[in-house]
Design an enzyme around this catalytic site. Structure first.
Site, PDB file in Angstrom:
ATOM      1  N   SER A 156       0.830  -1.202   0.000  1.00 13.75           N
ATOM      2  CA  SER A 156       0.000   0.000   0.000  1.00 13.75           C
ATOM      3  C   SER A 156       0.869   1.258   0.000  1.00 13.75           C
ATOM      4  CB  SER A 156      -0.960  -0.037   1.201  1.00 13.75           C
ATOM      5  OG  SER A 156      -1.959   0.927   1.096  1.00 13.75           O
ATOM      6  N   ASP A 255      -9.598  -3.682  -5.681  1.00 10.24           N
ATOM      7  CA  ASP A 255      -8.828  -2.668  -4.943  1.00 10.24           C
ATOM      8  C   ASP A 255      -8.984  -1.296  -5.605  1.00 10.24           C
ATOM      9  OD1 ASP A 255      -6.597  -1.128  -3.801  1.00 10.24           O
ATOM     10  OD2 ASP A 255      -5.753  -3.056  -3.202  1.00 10.24           O
ATOM     11  N   HIS A 285      -8.550  -4.390  -1.035  1.00  8.15           N
ATOM     12  CA  HIS A 285      -7.286  -3.892  -0.512  1.00  8.15           C
ATOM     13  C   HIS A 285      -6.916  -4.611   0.792  1.00  8.15           C
ATOM     14  CE1 HIS A 285      -4.084  -0.911  -0.469  1.00  8.15           C
ATOM     15  NE2 HIS A 285      -4.299  -0.712   0.812  1.00  8.15           N
TER      16      HIS A 285
END
Length: 316
Positions: A156, A255, A285
């Protein structure tokens, strides 16, 4: 978005992640939530070190996770943790690093970089770059690391920082990076602000308003504008991607970052950078963390580990 689009084995895990509204919940409260403790032996135990900062910046804390202590002439991974640029910590997320280091048989060094908004991009990039310089230099000598076989890796925001670090090292003529392991990297400030995504993307875990908050904090300016603050490196906005290290990019098909990740991979390939892309249909995610025991999570982690070993020339 109907829950039916989510892989059935990943649905129950969604309950683990609260719906955070950064306009209503103080950031300090988000940061104070308990994180996973270190894994116990036989997983390698983290060792804390403080290394010199660069260019007048403060010293930086790192955590070394070494599954093969005493080995020499070996590869290493500089790991940068996630958290939307505004929360998370290397210490609080060390369990994932321990698992990754043991699975790959590679020493990991995880960076405790300064968070936004207290420190904008210049500070966090300086912290990560200091760790790279240390690992390619004196720290690497201590650990028996081959400076030609250092990868950067992160999830991320950590994937975003890893991509930024690869670009920064290239532009500064700094230590060579052999490989980029980018797990659903956060690399485009325009996503969710000036650039909308498909309606079914980013409906779970990390949403468009979260993304706007994180980028605003990192940049110290409104994200998605026509220009960026002086010196800011937003990977998706960097025009020249030639000369960057080979990359692996993995992301879930639901995502928020899937479109920017695929676009970045396409641009890397067009720039002559060897790039592998791994997309997991029906995954949101952070699915590999929330549903690590699922088939989808295990297959994703195995693919990532295999890519890292290939990228660093580690035999199975």
């Amino acid at each position: 978005m109907p829950i039916e689009m989510v892989d059935p084995e990943l649905r129950d895990a969604l309950a683990q992640f609260p719906d955070i509204d950064f306009t209503q919940i103080p950031l300090d409260l988000v940061r104070s939530q308990p994180m996973m403790p270190p894994l116990e032996a036989p997983f390698p135990q983290p060792v804390e070190r403080t290394i010199p900062g660069i260019d007048g910046n403060p010293d930086v804390k790192v955590f070394i996770v070494d599954p093969t202590p005493g080995a020499t002439n070996r590869p290493a991974v500089l790991h940068i943790h996630g958290g939307g640029y505004v929360f998370g910590s290397a210490e609080g997320m060390i369990a994932g690093v321990q698992a990754a280091a043991m699975a790959a048989g590679i020493v990991f060094v995880s960076v405790e970089y300064r968070l936004a908004p207290e420190t904008t991009f210049a500070g966090s990039v300086a912290d990560n770059y200091a760790a790279l310089v240390w690992l390619a230099g004196e720290g690497g000598k201590e650990l028996g690391v081959d400076p030609a076989r250092i990868a950067v890796a992160g999830e991320s925001a950590g994937g975003g920082h890893s991509a930024m670090l690869a670009i920064t090292a290239r532009d500064r003529g700094g230590p060579a990076i052999a490989f980029q392991l980018l797990t659903y990297p956060m690399i485009d400030d325009r996503t969710g602000s000036s650039r909308a995504v498909a309606a079914h993307l980013g409906e779970f875990v990390w949403k468009a308003d979260h993304n706007k908050f994180g980028w605003s904090a990192l940049l110290g300016a409104e994200p998605g504008g026509d220009s960026l603050p002086q010196g800011a490196v937003v990977p998706a906005r960097v025009e020249d991607l030639t000369g960057l290290p080979p990359a692996w990019i993995g992301c879930g098909g639901l995502d928020l970052f899937i479109e920017e990740n695929l676009a970045y991979a396409s641009r890397l390939i067009a720039a002559g950078v060897p790039t592998e892309v791994h997309v997991v249909p029906g995954a949101y995610h952070g699915f590999d963390g929330f549903a690590a025991a699922s088939g989808a999570g295990q297959r994703f982690s195995a693919a990532r580990t295999a890519a890292l070993k290939r990228g660093l020339g580690v035999a199975d």
